[in-house]
Design an enzyme around this catalytic site. Sequence first.
Site, mmCIF file in Angstrom:
data_model
loop_
_atom_site.group_PDB
_atom_site.id
_atom_site.type_symbol
_atom_site.label_atom_id
_atom_site.label_comp_id
_atom_site.label_asym_id
_atom_site.label_seq_id
_atom_site.Cartn_x
_atom_site.Cartn_y
_atom_site.Cartn_z
ATOM 1 N N ARG A 1 -101.594 -1.860 -7.879
ATOM 2 C CA ARG A 1 -102.659 -1.325 -7.022
ATOM 3 C C ARG A 1 -103.183 0.031 -7.484
ATOM 4 O O ARG A 1 -104.268 0.429 -7.072
ATOM 5 C CB ARG A 1 -102.207 -1.350 -5.572
ATOM 6 N N GLU B 1 -84.620 -0.160 -4.943
ATOM 7 C CA GLU B 1 -83.662 -0.307 -3.847
ATOM 8 C C GLU B 1 -82.592 -1.340 -4.188
ATOM 9 O O GLU B 1 -81.421 -1.153 -3.901
ATOM 10 C CB GLU B 1 -84.422 -0.712 -2.579
#
Length: 183
Positions: A68, A105
């Site tokens: 993006r 993560e």
Amino acid sequence: MTSGNVEDRIQKISSVIRVIPDFPKPGIMFQDITTLLLDTKAFKDCIDLFVERYKDKNISVVAGVEARGFIFGPPIALAIGAKFVPLRKPGKLPGEVIREEYSLEYGKDIMEMHVGAVNAGERAIIVDDLVATGGTLRAALNLLEHVGVEVVECACLIELPELKGRDRLGDKPLFVLVSASQS
């Protein structure tokens, strides 16, 4: 540029970002920017606000983080007279690349950039749509600084402040238009 004060434009931008609960998994409040892209005035205001911030800062490189960052980076680069440099996932760039591995993560990822895309001493901003934990922006910073580029600032449309991604950037400034909550 565009009319209207900064606060009004940011409020409009914030209002057209759709929040989708429990996507892509339970507990995530997904910040969907596709609704912003459908609103030509809000999208233009978004680009204009970034351009207004960087137009007089002698920026020669706008580095966009896949994917993006590729939406916001090129129009900003064109408007301020800078080149656009894509920072991509592994295996997406032809030719010789340099790479930076970083932690996510749940695992690791790699970011790549073409060798020779930037030169030592150039001034850059890094653009992405969202900063969460800050790992991706930190990798982008490391990649550019490794080759001697001065990263002036990181710029994101949205920040999830409770995930403390800003902390991973050290003393590097982070500019965001919208602060969003994950709760």
